[in-house]
Design an enzyme around this catalytic site. Sequence first.
Site, PDB file in Angstrom:
ATOM      1  N   HIS A 133     -19.167 -14.125  47.635  1.00  0.00           N
ATOM      2  CA  HIS A 133     -20.496 -13.761  48.107  1.00  0.00           C
ATOM      3  C   HIS A 133     -20.414 -13.272  49.552  1.00  0.00           C
ATOM      4  O   HIS A 133     -20.478 -14.083  50.487  1.00  0.00           O
ATOM      5  CB  HIS A 133     -21.440 -14.961  48.014  1.00  0.00           C
ATOM      6  CG  HIS A 133     -21.597 -15.502  46.629  1.00  0.00           C
ATOM      7  ND1 HIS A 133     -20.625 -16.266  46.026  1.00  0.00           N
ATOM      8  CD2 HIS A 133     -22.615 -15.377  45.735  1.00  0.00           C
ATOM      9  CE1 HIS A 133     -21.044 -16.604  44.810  1.00  0.00           C
ATOM     10  NE2 HIS A 133     -22.243 -16.073  44.611  1.00  0.00           N
ATOM     11  N   HIS A 178     -25.137  -9.492  47.425  1.00  0.00           N
ATOM     12  CA  HIS A 178     -25.213 -10.955  47.412  1.00  0.00           C
ATOM     13  C   HIS A 178     -23.944 -11.600  46.883  1.00  0.00           C
ATOM     14  O   HIS A 178     -23.363 -12.461  47.548  1.00  0.00           O
ATOM     15  CB  HIS A 178     -26.405 -11.418  46.565  1.00  0.00           C
ATOM     16  CG  HIS A 178     -26.422 -12.896  46.321  1.00  0.00           C
ATOM     17  ND1 HIS A 178     -27.008 -13.792  47.192  1.00  0.00           N
ATOM     18  CD2 HIS A 178     -25.901 -13.653  45.327  1.00  0.00           C
ATOM     19  CE1 HIS A 178     -26.846 -15.019  46.735  1.00  0.00           C
ATOM     20  NE2 HIS A 178     -26.189 -14.972  45.600  1.00  0.00           N
ATOM     21  N   GLU A 229     -36.561 -39.317  43.779  1.00  0.00           N
ATOM     22  CA  GLU A 229     -35.301 -39.834  43.240  1.00  0.00           C
ATOM     23  C   GLU A 229     -34.114 -38.928  43.570  1.00  0.00           C
ATOM     24  O   GLU A 229     -33.043 -39.400  43.974  1.00  0.00           O
ATOM     25  CB  GLU A 229     -35.405 -40.016  41.722  1.00  0.00           C
ATOM     26  CG  GLU A 229     -36.409 -41.061  41.282  1.00  0.00           C
ATOM     27  CD  GLU A 229     -37.817 -40.512  41.079  1.00  0.00           C
ATOM     28  OE1 GLU A 229     -38.672 -41.270  40.593  1.00  0.00           O
ATOM     29  OE2 GLU A 229     -38.037 -39.314  41.387  1.00  0.00           O
ATOM     30  N   HIS A 266     -40.064 -44.085  29.475  1.00  0.00           N
ATOM     31  CA  HIS A 266     -39.399 -44.897  30.488  1.00  0.00           C
ATOM     32  C   HIS A 266     -38.223 -45.699  29.932  1.00  0.00           C
ATOM     33  O   HIS A 266     -37.524 -46.371  30.693  1.00  0.00           O
ATOM     34  CB  HIS A 266     -40.401 -45.866  31.126  1.00  0.00           C
ATOM     35  CG  HIS A 266     -41.327 -45.210  32.106  1.00  0.00           C
ATOM     36  ND1 HIS A 266     -42.061 -44.090  31.798  1.00  0.00           N
ATOM     37  CD2 HIS A 266     -41.637 -45.525  33.396  1.00  0.00           C
ATOM     38  CE1 HIS A 266     -42.780 -43.740  32.853  1.00  0.00           C
ATOM     39  NE2 HIS A 266     -42.543 -44.587  33.839  1.00  0.00           N
TER      40      HIS A 266
END
Length: 667
Positions: free
Chosen positions: A32, A266, A416, A478
């Site tokens: 890149h 890129h 999280e 859950h």
Amino acid sequence: MISSLQPAIITKMASAIRALSMDAVQKANSGHPGAPMGMADIAVALWKGHYRHNPSNPQWINRDRFVLSNGHGSMLHYSLLHLTGYDLSMDEIKNFRQLHSKTAGHPEVHVTPGVETTTGPLGQGITNAVGMALAEKLLAAEFNQGDLKIVDHYTYAFMGDGCLMEGISHEACSLAGTLQLSKLIAFWDDNGISIDGHVEGWFTDDTPKRFEAYGWNVIRAVDGHDAKAVDAAIAAAKTSAKPTLICCKTVIGKGSPNMEGTHNVHGAALGDKEIAAVRAHIGWEYAPFEIPADVYAAWDAKADGAKAEAEWNTAFAAYSAKFPQKAAELTRRMKGDLPANFDEVVANAIAACVEKKENIATRKASQNAIQAFAPSLPEFLGGSADLTGSNLTNWKECVAVRGNQAGNHINYGVREFGMSAIMNGIALHGGYIPFGATFLTFSDYSRNAIRMAALMKIRTLFVFTHDSIGLGEDGPTHQSVEHVASMRLIPNLDNWRPCDTVESAAAWAHAVKRNDGPSTLIFSRQNLPYQERTAQQIADIQRGGYVLQDAADAKAVLIATGSEIELAVKSAAALAEQGIAVRVVSMPSTDVFDRQDAAYKTAVLGKGLPRIAIEAGVTDFWYKYVGLEGAVVGIDTFGESAPAGVLFKYFGFTVENVVAKVKATLA
């Protein structure tokens, strides 16, 4: 500062980065070049003017930290490391992206000297940087004394639009503002281009306002191709009491006359024709991989780095004379060594478990272990993703971290993924053993950060509670079914699912002692019974699996983990009443058990005996132990919403079902 440098040499320093980057990508025919060419002038301003480091000692404690969050632009980092004097030769630059080189496709910590973290998955680098800056702030509060500021350094991060699009950057940068991490300075490479083209079709955030809303200091509209303007912005950032975002307007692939400003530059080699055009356009008269002596001299940071470290060593000597215990403690913790008495602490904790014989949830047993270890481990830095009261990661003496308050327990909020990658940054910085918790089902959110910890071989401790259908009424959203098995697939990750207080303490001890990779610690919501053991059995927990109950004439082997050990023991008793003797093997960590020698594994699992595995999760994983002729009592569907006891019976986690499985296997 670069104010003393002539414009001509500044231009040549940036041109060297552009040339090395495009030449290395061209030789590899992979990579890149766009970001390195676009950010070259920013790099000159930071690395020449402000970045305090010592190429001759990349592990100097008080060095600044640099993170290339847009890690695909790795040749920018490799160019800087080579030019400033790190042990990264031109041959390594030429060997970019090749097998066993020090210049991998994305920067990798412990592979390339001077690289602080492994980046590439966008957004995680800036999040690691938040962790590093947090570690610096907390260590400074703990160890600095008056004018003796022996922990005093900055964390710098480069990031592009892709990092800002990733949700984890929102999680981390929001928390960084709340915690007032003033020594974190991030540079936004605002070039308006990503792989698919101009980003206005999918990314129209007002990024400066976003970061101002987080509580950051924002320096807008800096010309990213004016090194002196960037230099001035960095100087201003250092005066702020907030983390700073420097918004650098740049042109991707700057210097490429036919491709700059487009997505074509890129992620692909420019080609020989365009590289020749670049050389002419930027006035770079040198052959590929040739750097003139004046550019090397301008970039060389070894003398300044040695001077900065020597000055710090002098200050640290004065600090050591005045505060010898603090100096020794900081040195120990930055080395990653544990206190000399830690084995004794562990032995006492396990002895207390044996004495009390408590029938409690292993999440509570986990908290008891934390409480037993924390007074001897000041490097413990705990936390939870808004579930402290459920995960039980706090302890009596812990102090919450706030923006204006140092401490050792972090309320990460409902973040999280951010929590997990921030912990990785803390571990990489050194000085702390970070652990953070959530429900096991939300390990999915954390998964790539867990994987990165394993790849980087760092001591991050991921705590997961509410580990199965035993969660009960919260239902299948859950209830973890596939999560433990899926994490066992990650190389270099130790997963522990203990069955009682003793195994919980032993699991924590193993995770803390391990210094070559992360661990997960997986605990139940529901109470589990204490299991009796001999001293040898307790010692063998550290081997990942061991014989919990044996029979001289065993006809089969029951293998279980966590909450299912109770079922295995009860089933063994029922089978014994029917004249069928079985061995019960507890395997709290299959990963650790798999590393044992063949003789030990055979001694535990037996030879020629049918095997039946029992775990409240998907079954496929366990056939590696039981074979196709064995059996697994598990669950290959999602759960249901009901009380835990009802669910275990509904899904076949009963003595009757296990007995039937054993008999069918023996038939």
